[in-house]
Design an enzyme around this catalytic site. Structure first.
Site, PDB file in Angstrom:
ATOM      1  N   ILE A 434      -1.679  -0.780  -4.462  1.00 47.46           N
ATOM      2  CA  ILE A 434      -3.165  -1.634  -5.032  1.00 47.46           C
ATOM      3  C   ILE A 434      -4.528  -0.662  -4.892  1.00 47.46           C
ATOM      4  O   ILE A 434      -6.057  -1.245  -5.580  1.00 47.46           O
ATOM      5  CB  ILE A 434      -3.927  -2.528  -3.304  1.00 47.46           C
ATOM      6  CG1 ILE A 434      -2.993  -3.104  -3.104  1.00 47.46           C
ATOM      7  CG2 ILE A 434      -4.989  -3.313  -3.587  1.00 47.46           C
ATOM      8  CD1 ILE A 434      -1.967  -4.354  -4.487  1.00 47.46           C
ATOM      9  N   GLU A 487      -8.004   7.144  -5.052  1.00 50.14           N
ATOM     10  CA  GLU A 487      -9.486   6.476  -4.476  1.00 50.14           C
ATOM     11  C   GLU A 487     -10.154   7.640  -3.790  1.00 50.14           C
ATOM     12  O   GLU A 487     -10.602   7.228  -2.866  1.00 50.14           O
ATOM     13  CB  GLU A 487      -9.701   5.483  -4.256  1.00 50.14           C
ATOM     14  CG  GLU A 487      -9.737   4.192  -5.312  1.00 50.14           C
ATOM     15  CD  GLU A 487      -9.538   2.712  -4.677  1.00 50.14           C
ATOM     16  OE1 GLU A 487     -10.644   2.245  -3.603  1.00 50.14           O
ATOM     17  OE2 GLU A 487      -8.473   1.940  -5.135  1.00 50.14           O
ATOM     18  N   HIS A 697      -1.874  -3.592   7.331  1.00 48.82           N
ATOM     19  CA  HIS A 697      -2.334  -3.071   8.202  1.00 48.82           C
ATOM     20  C   HIS A 697      -1.895  -3.225   9.737  1.00 48.82           C
ATOM     21  O   HIS A 697      -2.398  -2.823  10.795  1.00 48.82           O
ATOM     22  CB  HIS A 697      -3.009  -4.802   8.350  1.00 48.82           C
ATOM     23  CG  HIS A 697      -4.026  -5.258   7.678  1.00 48.82           C
ATOM     24  ND1 HIS A 697      -3.626  -5.976   6.712  1.00 48.82           N
ATOM     25  CD2 HIS A 697      -5.609  -5.185   6.967  1.00 48.82           C
ATOM     26  CE1 HIS A 697      -4.458  -6.111   5.379  1.00 48.82           C
ATOM     27  NE2 HIS A 697      -5.649  -5.371   6.002  1.00 48.82           N
TER      28      HIS A 697
HETATM   29  N1  GLN Z   1      -8.549  -0.984  -4.626  1.00 48.12           N
HETATM   30  C1  GLN Z   1      -9.382  -0.493  -3.131  1.00 48.12           C
HETATM   31  C2  GLN Z   1      -8.304   0.103  -2.297  1.00 48.12           C
HETATM   32  O1  GLN Z   1      -7.263  -0.392  -2.623  1.00 48.12           O
HETATM   33  C3  GLN Z   1      -8.789  -2.380  -3.205  1.00 48.12           C
HETATM   34  C4  GLN Z   1      -8.975  -2.410  -1.653  1.00 48.12           C
HETATM   35  C5  GLN Z   1      -9.635  -4.035  -0.943  1.00 48.12           C
HETATM   36  O2  GLN Z   1      -8.999  -5.060  -1.117  1.00 48.12           O
HETATM   37  N2  GLN Z   1     -10.624  -4.634   0.441  1.00 48.12           N
HETATM   38  O3  GLN Z   1      -8.439   0.275  -1.576  1.00 48.12           O
HETATM   39 ZN    ZN Z   2      -7.357  -6.306  -0.202  1.00 50.02          ZN
END
Ligand code: GLN
Ligand code: ZN
Length: 758
Positions: A434, A487, A697
């Protein structure tokens, strides 16, 4: 005012994390075993007493108490009502039991957490099952009342009301809807009222924000019956029912028809006209929430005083207040050093809002001339807002008026899919993540070192590039198909962009509680939003230069940037959303030019801004979808646009998710991949989709078998050509070891599923 016990100046509730986040530090130290409970209680008591002293000094004649919390006010209410889930009852120590319910422990899962109405504050969701019994435990509220009274305050205990408590609770163990227990619960509130009367409380406040929503049917009728019953009690303080976050609508008249003495109304989001329409309010004390408790803008005092003036003939007596608790705004503007004078003049944090409430109450009761200098200073500061060029950028405004329908739509999704596959040549069931990878101690240290001047920009960039190189190499080794840069350079997915866009102010100390000890520092969107240079292109291009696999560019969407900022109040929010969308659109075009073929625009907050009233939802979803589409429709057909949504419970926004028309949507599917996919099918969604196959999580490593089973289930709902394989959110809070193990299993699961399809 005719009744000497009636107050004139108050606030609905206050922040409690401490001016310098003392409570955050103390609770975290307590959890880590560095301080004991007595030391934690000391910090808490100091915060409460300082708050009370500040309000007394500001001239408040009714001071809310019990708005302090060690973690969350809904959990406090569950404790008060004896309704904490029984799985924690084996924990003997009261405080540890409380924190176990809030955060879980090695054996027990915590209570579920979700967003408090349309704010970014999260509360713990009470669980009401067939065997939940209610009993009164008023120790906390009584102690906090006694503490403030001893300080010389006229204290007003504040408790979440029974309707809101049950409407926000969830049914468990096959029990019926929690609201069916209302009559029973009201008897516990009756006991509470007797105890508070005994303790000497003259007023008590029941918070019923649920009355401004359409969450449940028949809320006005419930308001009427509950407060008739409670109002009929003889041994009780006067009752103030607080409605906030919107107009109470039919519930206002319902409350006015009961024997309660006071009603607090939100005049920022609700209307003053609805008050005049209810004759029985001439017998009530109305607490007018005229100073916005949710944003950071200075109040137009003359306009506010005029509104208050219109109410005078329609109410029995009038007090001035904030619209809601100042829990949602930072403590004090004085804690910010780097704000130019103009901009500073437009702002008001909690301290400044208290002063505004006091000024308005004085003007109302003693005459405007007594505080004429306050009015003049306020008007002068606000006057500079009208012609500050930062609020009116002609170029951006012209661009937006020129936007046509074609700028917010792409060609047919199937044609795009064909073009993208020709370019990307991905396997069936492509694997991806993600965006973020574990934010290691080294990354955080590098950022701190940069801030402290221990390293320079070039050294910082080197460290981040090294981190990106490591993350790319790791993904290649694991065998993922669409890579990310990880990131590492982002402190926060909104702040990172706000710091680079004109029109945003990033603060130093303007912290707001998000949940428990967690605080956020929302940027302040004060002006027109302009992108002056590419924001992410160098990082992503660097990552792409290291691999032959496609690297996905990573951006935050306009709705989410808006939702997690304080937004200017001089134009509709949608106008600011479209300005942000233009900036993101320009960034996608620059990424594409740099050779990036896959771009993700995250919108995790799409659901959060959904209006509380059904009648307002369609209009919101229209502009939210359009803003997203404006930001993603500037690229060619063969550039693949992804989006990501989380915080489950998509329900009412599921149709909007389809309308976003992203080529690929990764989505949290904690409950079950099948259910989410089924809901998406129902609204005709037919683009690529990646239901999260593992829960990020938790540190638990899901097995290959487990994820294969989820994939098999997902394949029953969508054809393989549309299915992606990914975790349910970013990995930044996870450790590296568990991340590698989980992703290795994820890739193995995808391969197994591909084989079974072959
Ligand atoms: N791109 C973001 C991450 O991977 C998405 C975070 C989120 O959905 N809150 O941290
Ligand atoms: Zn998310």
């Amino acid at each position: 005012m005719s009744d000497p016990q009636t107050f004139t100046t108050t606030v609905i509730g206050t922040a409690r994390i401490g001016r310098n986040r003392e409570l955050k530090r103390a609770t975290e130290s307590y959890w880590a075993g560095h301080i004991d409970a007595a030391a934690l209680h000391d910090v808490a008591s100091t915060i409460r007493r300082d708050t009370t002293a500040d309000l007394i000094a500001a001239g408040f004649d009714s001071i809310p108490v019990n708005t302090f919390s060690y973690y969350d006010q809904m959990l406090d209410t569950a404790v008060l009502l004896g309704a904490v889930p029984s799985r924690y009852s084996g924990i003997a120590d009261e405080l540890d039991r409380y924190f176990a319910a809030a955060r879980g422990n090695a054996e027990l899962t915590p209570m579920e957490m979700t967003k408090w109405f349309d704010t970014n504050y999260h509360y713990l969701v009470p669980e009401i099952g067939a065997d939940t019994s209610f009993s009164l435990h008023p120790e906390k509220v009584l102690a906090e009342f006694a503490e403030a009274t001893a300080q010389g305050a006229t204290a007003r205990p504040v408790v979440i009301g029974p309707i809101t408590f049950l409407a926000l609770a969830k049914a468990v163990d096959g029990g019926p809807a929690p609201l069916s227990r209302l009559d029973e619960l009201v008897e516990v509130y009756a006991e509470l009222l007797a105890a508070l009367a005994d303790a000497g409380a003259t007023w008590v406040q029941f918070d019923e924000p649920v009355l401004v929503t359409d969450i449940a049917d028949g809320l006005p009728e419930l308001a009427s019956s509950v407060y008739q019953r409670i109002g009929d009690l003889s041994a009780r303080p006067k009752i103030l029912v607080a409605t906030y976050f919107g107009d109470a609508g039919a519930s206002l008249g319902a409350l006015a028809g009961t024997p309660i003495e006071g009603i607090a109304v939100d005049l920022v989001r609700g209307s003053a006209e609805s008050i005049a329409a209810i004759p029985t309010l001439t017998r009530k004390h109305v607490v007018a929430g005229i100073v916005n408790g949710r944003n950071v803008w200075r109040t137009d005092l003359d306009a506010a005083l005029a509104t208050l003036g219109t109410l005078l003939g329609s109410v029995g007596s009038l007090a001035v207040s904030t619209s809601c608790s100042t829990l949602h705004v930072p403590y004090a503007l004085t804690a910010e050093a780097d704000i130019d004078d103009n901009l500073r003049g437009w702002l008001a944090f909690a301290d400044e809002k208290f002063a505004e409430v006091a000024t308005l109450a004085t003007a109302l009761n003693k005459g405007r001339e007594v505080v004429a200098d306050h009015f003049a200073a306020s008007a002068a500061a606000l006057a500079t807002r009208a012609d500050d060029p930062r609020l009116n950028n002609a170029a951006v405004r012209e661009r937006l008026t020129a936007i046509t329908d074609s700028a917010i739509s792409r060609t047919n999704a199937n044609d795009r899919a064909v073009a993208q596959q020709a370019k990307l040549d991905l396997p069936l069931l492509p694997t991806t993540t993600i965006g973020s990878y574990p934010q290691t101690g080294e990354i955080r240290k590098a950022r701190a070192d940069l801030r402290l001047g221990n390293i320079d920009d070039a050294q910082y960039v080197d460290k981040m590039r090294q981190e990106i190189a490591d993350v790319v190499a790791l993904q290649e080794k694991i065998g993922l198909d669409v890579l990310v840069h990880g990131e590492p350079e982002r402190n926060d997915m909104v702040q990172y962009f706000a710091e680079q866009l004109d029109g945003f102010l990033s603060t130093q100390n303007a912290w707001v509680q998000s949940y428990g000890s967690r605080c956020v520092r929302p940027p302040i969107l004060f002006g027109d939003v302009v992108r002056t240079a590419p924001m992410t292109v160098e990082w992503i291009s660097y990552a792409q230069s290291l691999t032959d696999k496609p690297v996905k560019g990573m951006l935050t969407g306009p709705v989410t940037i808006l939702a997690w900022s304080f937004v200017r109040d001089d134009q509709p929010r949608s106008a600011s959303a479209f300005q942000i969308a233009l900036a993101i659109r320009d960034e996608t075009i620059d990424l594409e030019k740099a050779g990036i073929g896959v771009i993700q625009v995250d919108e995790p907050a799409l659901r959060e801004l959904l209006p509380l009233r059904n009648a307002d939802k369609t209009a919101y979803l229209r502009w939210a979808v359009d803003a997203f589409r404006l930001s993603t429709s500037g690229v060619a057909d063969d550039t693949q646009v992804h989006t990501h949504l989380c915080y489950s419970e998509f329900g009412e926004v599921i149709g909007a998710i389809a309308e976003l028309d992203a080529d690929v949507t990764s989505i949290e599917a904690a409950r079950s991949a099948m259910e989410v996919l089924h809901d998406l099918n129902q609204v005709g969604f037919s683009n690529g989709v990646g239901p999260g196959v593992y829960d990020i999580h938790s540190p638990r490593v899901p097995s290959t078998d487990e994820m294969t089973t989820s994939l098999q289930a997902a394949l029953k709902a969508v054809p393989a050509q549309r299915l992606w394989v990914n975790p349910d959110c970013g990995l930044k809070t996870r450790g590296t070891t568990e991340t590698v193990a989980s992703l290795t299993n994820l890739v193995a699961a995808a391969k197994a599923a591909r084989q079974s399809l072959a």
